[in-house]
Design an enzyme around this catalytic site. Structure first.
Site, mmCIF file in Angstrom:
data_model
loop_
_atom_site.group_PDB
_atom_site.id
_atom_site.type_symbol
_atom_site.label_atom_id
_atom_site.label_comp_id
_atom_site.label_asym_id
_atom_site.label_seq_id
_atom_site.Cartn_x
_atom_site.Cartn_y
_atom_site.Cartn_z
ATOM 1 N N GLU A 102 15.328 16.315 82.180
ATOM 2 C CA GLU A 102 14.394 17.425 82.368
ATOM 3 C C GLU A 102 15.123 18.712 81.982
ATOM 4 O OE1 GLU A 102 12.198 17.466 86.010
ATOM 5 O OE2 GLU A 102 12.104 15.285 86.062
ATOM 6 N N LYS A 120 18.910 0.766 80.972
ATOM 7 C CA LYS A 120 18.419 2.018 81.572
ATOM 8 C C LYS A 120 19.008 2.199 82.971
ATOM 9 C CE LYS A 120 16.083 5.620 82.609
ATOM 10 N NZ LYS A 120 16.381 6.946 82.063
ATOM 11 N N ASN A 138 21.786 5.136 83.984
ATOM 12 C CA ASN A 138 21.516 6.186 84.981
ATOM 13 C C ASN A 138 22.417 6.053 86.188
ATOM 14 O OD1 ASN A 138 19.690 7.787 83.769
ATOM 15 N ND2 ASN A 138 18.091 7.520 85.301
ATOM 16 N N PHE A 173 29.059 15.379 82.994
ATOM 17 C CA PHE A 173 28.784 14.717 84.275
ATOM 18 C C PHE A 173 30.023 14.616 85.146
ATOM 19 C CE2 PHE A 173 24.300 13.493 84.252
ATOM 20 C CZ PHE A 173 23.994 14.032 83.011
ATOM 21 N N LEU A 174 30.907 15.631 84.983
ATOM 22 C CA LEU A 174 32.096 15.735 85.858
ATOM 23 C C LEU A 174 32.059 17.063 86.602
ATOM 24 C CD1 LEU A 174 35.289 14.412 83.993
ATOM 25 C CD2 LEU A 174 34.156 13.439 86.007
ATOM 26 N N LYS A 175 30.857 17.583 86.867
ATOM 27 C CA LYS A 175 30.733 18.871 87.555
ATOM 28 C C LYS A 175 30.539 18.619 89.048
ATOM 29 C CE LYS A 175 30.188 23.447 86.957
ATOM 30 N NZ LYS A 175 31.193 23.790 88.007
ATOM 31 N N GLY A 191 29.747 19.440 92.914
ATOM 32 C CA GLY A 191 28.746 20.343 93.509
ATOM 33 C C GLY A 191 28.139 19.699 94.744
ATOM 34 N N CYS A 202 14.911 10.832 89.101
ATOM 35 C CA CYS A 202 15.447 9.617 88.479
ATOM 36 C C CYS A 202 16.663 9.031 89.181
ATOM 37 C CB CYS A 202 15.734 9.910 87.003
ATOM 38 S SG CYS A 202 14.210 10.194 86.110
HETATM 39 C C1 UDX Z 1 7.750 8.628 85.823
HETATM 40 C C2 UDX Z 1 8.727 7.778 86.585
HETATM 41 O O1 UDX Z 1 9.109 8.507 87.742
HETATM 42 C C3 UDX Z 1 9.925 7.520 85.750
HETATM 43 O O2 UDX Z 1 10.802 6.647 86.406
HETATM 44 C C4 UDX Z 1 9.479 6.863 84.504
HETATM 45 O O3 UDX Z 1 10.596 6.759 83.645
HETATM 46 C C5 UDX Z 1 8.366 7.643 83.806
HETATM 47 O O4 UDX Z 1 7.310 7.988 84.699
HETATM 48 P P1 UDX Z 1 7.632 11.127 85.377
HETATM 49 O O5 UDX Z 1 6.986 11.240 84.064
HETATM 50 O O6 UDX Z 1 8.556 12.195 85.829
HETATM 51 O O7 UDX Z 1 8.440 9.802 85.476
HETATM 52 O O8 UDX Z 1 6.500 10.903 86.462
HETATM 53 P P2 UDX Z 1 5.343 11.877 86.736
HETATM 54 O O9 UDX Z 1 5.653 13.229 86.238
HETATM 55 O O10 UDX Z 1 4.990 11.636 88.153
HETATM 56 O O11 UDX Z 1 4.166 11.305 85.771
HETATM 57 C C6 UDX Z 1 3.539 10.098 86.015
HETATM 58 C C7 UDX Z 1 2.093 10.296 85.535
HETATM 59 O O12 UDX Z 1 1.404 9.069 85.557
HETATM 60 C C8 UDX Z 1 1.315 11.265 86.424
HETATM 61 O O13 UDX Z 1 0.746 12.275 85.612
HETATM 62 C C9 UDX Z 1 0.227 10.387 87.058
HETATM 63 O O14 UDX Z 1 -0.996 11.087 87.237
HETATM 64 C C10 UDX Z 1 0.068 9.304 85.997
HETATM 65 N N1 UDX Z 1 -0.474 8.066 86.513
HETATM 66 C C11 UDX Z 1 0.073 7.476 87.604
HETATM 67 C C12 UDX Z 1 -1.554 7.483 85.828
HETATM 68 O O15 UDX Z 1 -2.023 8.033 84.844
HETATM 69 N N2 UDX Z 1 -2.054 6.311 86.288
HETATM 70 C C13 UDX Z 1 -1.535 5.693 87.394
HETATM 71 O O16 UDX Z 1 -2.044 4.633 87.776
HETATM 72 C C14 UDX Z 1 -0.451 6.297 88.080
HETATM 73 C C1 UDX Z 2 18.717 11.987 84.217
HETATM 74 C C2 UDX Z 2 19.468 11.372 83.046
HETATM 75 O O1 UDX Z 2 20.433 12.316 82.566
HETATM 76 C C3 UDX Z 2 18.486 11.036 81.917
HETATM 77 O O2 UDX Z 2 19.168 10.395 80.868
HETATM 78 C C4 UDX Z 2 17.414 10.091 82.488
HETATM 79 O O3 UDX Z 2 16.461 9.777 81.494
HETATM 80 C C5 UDX Z 2 16.714 10.738 83.653
HETATM 81 O O4 UDX Z 2 17.655 11.103 84.667
HETATM 82 P P1 UDX Z 2 17.708 14.328 84.871
HETATM 83 O O5 UDX Z 2 17.574 13.657 86.207
HETATM 84 O O6 UDX Z 2 16.551 15.044 84.289
HETATM 85 O O7 UDX Z 2 18.152 13.199 83.774
HETATM 86 O O8 UDX Z 2 18.876 15.396 84.968
HETATM 87 P P2 UDX Z 2 20.474 15.382 84.779
HETATM 88 O O9 UDX Z 2 20.795 16.476 83.861
HETATM 89 O O10 UDX Z 2 20.952 14.016 84.465
HETATM 90 O O11 UDX Z 2 21.000 15.788 86.252
HETATM 91 C C6 UDX Z 2 20.691 14.917 87.300
HETATM 92 C C7 UDX Z 2 21.307 15.500 88.573
HETATM 93 O O12 UDX Z 2 22.745 15.404 88.523
HETATM 94 C C8 UDX Z 2 20.981 16.971 88.823
HETATM 95 O O13 UDX Z 2 20.689 17.147 90.203
HETATM 96 C C9 UDX Z 2 22.270 17.703 88.464
HETATM 97 O O14 UDX Z 2 22.448 18.880 89.252
HETATM 98 C C10 UDX Z 2 23.323 16.663 88.844
HETATM 99 N N1 UDX Z 2 24.573 16.788 88.105
HETATM 100 C C11 UDX Z 2 24.564 16.567 86.757
HETATM 101 C C12 UDX Z 2 25.745 17.077 88.796
HETATM 102 O O15 UDX Z 2 25.731 17.282 90.013
HETATM 103 N N2 UDX Z 2 26.909 17.140 88.106
HETATM 104 C C13 UDX Z 2 26.953 16.932 86.744
HETATM 105 O O16 UDX Z 2 28.039 17.015 86.155
HETATM 106 C C14 UDX Z 2 25.749 16.648 86.054
#
Ligand code: UDX
Ligand code: UDX
Length: 433
Positions: free
Chosen positions: A155, A204, A208, A249-251, A253, A260
């Site tokens: 994100e 996956k 993660n 990813f070595l920060k 905090g 996720c």
């Molecule tokens: C979600 C999951 O959390 C993640 O693990 C996966 O990789 C991708 O989908 P995210 O896109 O962040 O990630 O979820 P979210 O933003 O909640 O979007 C899911 C969408 O699906 C929502 O807009 C919800 O309305 C929709 N949905 C859910 C449908 O259209 N039909 C359903 O039956 C359930």
């Molecule tokens: C993560 C994965 O990076 C991505 O590949 C997967 O598809 C979805 O999940 P996201 O959760 O959006 O993406 O954010 P990311 O940038 O990975 O950070 C995840 C969390 O780890 C955050 O809360 C961030 O603050 C924390 N983080 C990240 C640390 O605390 N230290 C770091 O060095 C990096």
């Protein structure tokens, strides 16, 4: 190609807009009619840099459309992506009921060969269930293939991550499906790895949970540094120069959050356990992550003595910068705990005030960091937004009741703040009192 994305959320909407921008015809389906209406008006229901422009451009050029009609979306498309939510149940298991429901409905709507793609993060063996469910509900008895194509979108940089991926992982079971997926991703000119479905699903979860483990590792190192008087930022720098370790990813905090890592680690532990392997290593990663928040709370209490009626200024609510997402954000649990002990909270976040307002109560939201500092007994940094790194700290100091900063993301230079007369407390560094 004609693509149907089911679930227009953080993953589905970004994927749909990007596939459209690559020249495909994309229809995004969502059960949430309000969301679909907003999308038709070009209103993006969450903060993701550059997504609004990308969606508007592709809608205007007629490649991207939105509907609640799943069946129509399936009928007019050859590739169906499932990107609905896979939230965690209380026991850590991934809730796959949406995936199952959507699989049934896809099956009922298929009148010719389709490729059904798992885009959502799902536990291994979900592909088998999707195939079984479609087979059971395949009223027209047409051919189909199930494919696993997990996403690696962060994100805040999701469009970049889609357009310039380190790798694209595709789990297939037929040459026919492999050929179509190869053609679909060809324009990205990226490393494309084809595996069986189960291996793609594991890639996956393994990726993660490894990233989360790496974060917990550096947080554990931070705890050691604090005890011996070393500096985790220097340690991370020294470690990261080793190509085998890498700097990202070595920060250190207050730990990881988001929709996720917490969910995926819990689901991986669960499915591994159910398959006969006790994933203790990941349970420890979860424990370290939890303890980071608890230790930060202890630092606040140790600095303020009592919390009752104290005013605490909070900068940063989102689980990370460049997003409005507060799902599993460390800030939420820290604020809840402080409020439970009688503290008053003033907070600012560039994007996540509205999303926080929806989940927490009794917070005084401010228009900027200086308003937060005014009259506060200390200032917490919980999200490392770029703008917090360039504040006028002299002004901040003059507004605070106490020149006390607890930096949950180590964004400031301890020596600099000490020289300005602050008491500065970070993570994994000697407190500069
Ligand atoms: C979600 C999951 O959390 C993640 O693990 C996966 O990789 C991708 O989908 P995210 O896109 O962040 O990630 O979820 P979210 O933003 O909640 O979007 C899911 C969408 O699906 C929502 O807009 C919800 O309305 C929709 N949905 C859910 C449908 O259209 N039909 C359903 O039956 C359930
Ligand atoms: C993560 C994965 O990076 C991505 O590949 C997967 O598809 C979805 O999940 P996201 O959760 O959006 O993406 O954010 P990311 O940038 O990975 O950070 C995840 C969390 O780890 C955050 O809360 C961030 O603050 C924390 N983080 C990240 C640390 O605390 N230290 C770091 O060095 C990096």
């Amino acid at each position: 190609m004609k693509i149907c994305i089911i679930g227009a959320g953080h993953v589905g909407l970004v994927s749909g807009a990007c596939f459209a921008d690559l020249g495909n015809e994309v229809v995004c389906v969502d059960v949430d009619g309000e969301k679909i209406n907003k999308l038709r008006k070009g209103i993006i229901p969450f903060f993701e840099p550059e997504l609004e422009e990308l969606v508007k451009k592709n809608v205007k050029e007629g490649r991207l459309s939105f509907t609640t009609g799943l069946e129509e979306g399936v009928k007019e498309s050859g590739i169906i992506f499932i990107s609905v939510g896979t939230p965690s149940r209380d026991n850590g298991e991934a809730d796959l009921s949406y995936v199952e429901d959507v699989s049934k409905r896809i099956a009922g709507a298929m009148e010719e060969y389709k490729i059904v793609v798992e885009k959502s993060t799902v536990p291994v063996k979900t592909g088998e269930w999707v195939r079984r469910t479609i087979k059971l509900n395949n009223v027209h008895g047409v051919d189909f293939d199930v494919v696993s194509n997990p996403e690696f979108l962060r994100e805040g940089s999701a469009i970049y991550d889609f357009m310039y991926p380190d790798r694209i992982v595709v789990g297939v079971e037929s040459e026919r499906a492999e050929k179509v997926m190869r053609e679909l991703y060809e324009p990205l000119k990226a490393s494309l790895i084809f595996t069986d479905i189960k291996s793609a699903e594991i890639i996956k979860h393994a990726s993660n949970s490894f990233l989360a483990l790496k974060i917990s590792y550096i947080n554990a190192i931070a705890n050691v540094c604090e005890l011996v008087g070393a500096d985790v930022e220097k340690v991370a720098e020294g470690m990261g120069l080793d190509k085998r370790i890498g700097r990202s990813f070595l920060k250190a905090g207050i730990g990881y959050g988001g929709s996720c890592f917490p969910k995926d680690i819990a689901a991986f532990i669960k499915i591994a356990g159910e398959s006969g392997y006790d994933f203790e290593l990941l349970r420890v990663a979860e424990k370290v992550n939890r303890e980071q928040r608890e230790q930060f709370l202890k630092k606040i209490k140790d600095s303020l003595w009592t919390l009752n009626n104290k005013t605490i200024g909070v900068l940063g609510l989102a689980f990370k910068p460049d997003t409005d997402d507060v799902r599993e954000a460390p800030s939420l649990k820290i604020i809840e705990q402080l409020q439970a002990e009688g503290a008053k909270i003033k907070a600012f976040d560039p994007a996540a005030i509205e999303t926080t307002r929806a989940v927490l109560k009794d917070i005084e939201y401010c228009a900027d960091p200086y308003e937060v500092a005014e009259g506060s007994d200390c200032l917490l940094i919980l999200t490392e937004w770029e703008q917090f790194k360039n504040l006028d700290l002299k002004r901040i100091k003059s507004l605070l009741n106490n020149p006390l900063i607890l930096d949950g993301r180590n964004i400031y230079n301890p020596r600099e703040l000490k020289n300005m007369g602050f008491t500065y407390i970070g993570i994994g560094i000697k407190p500069e009192i």
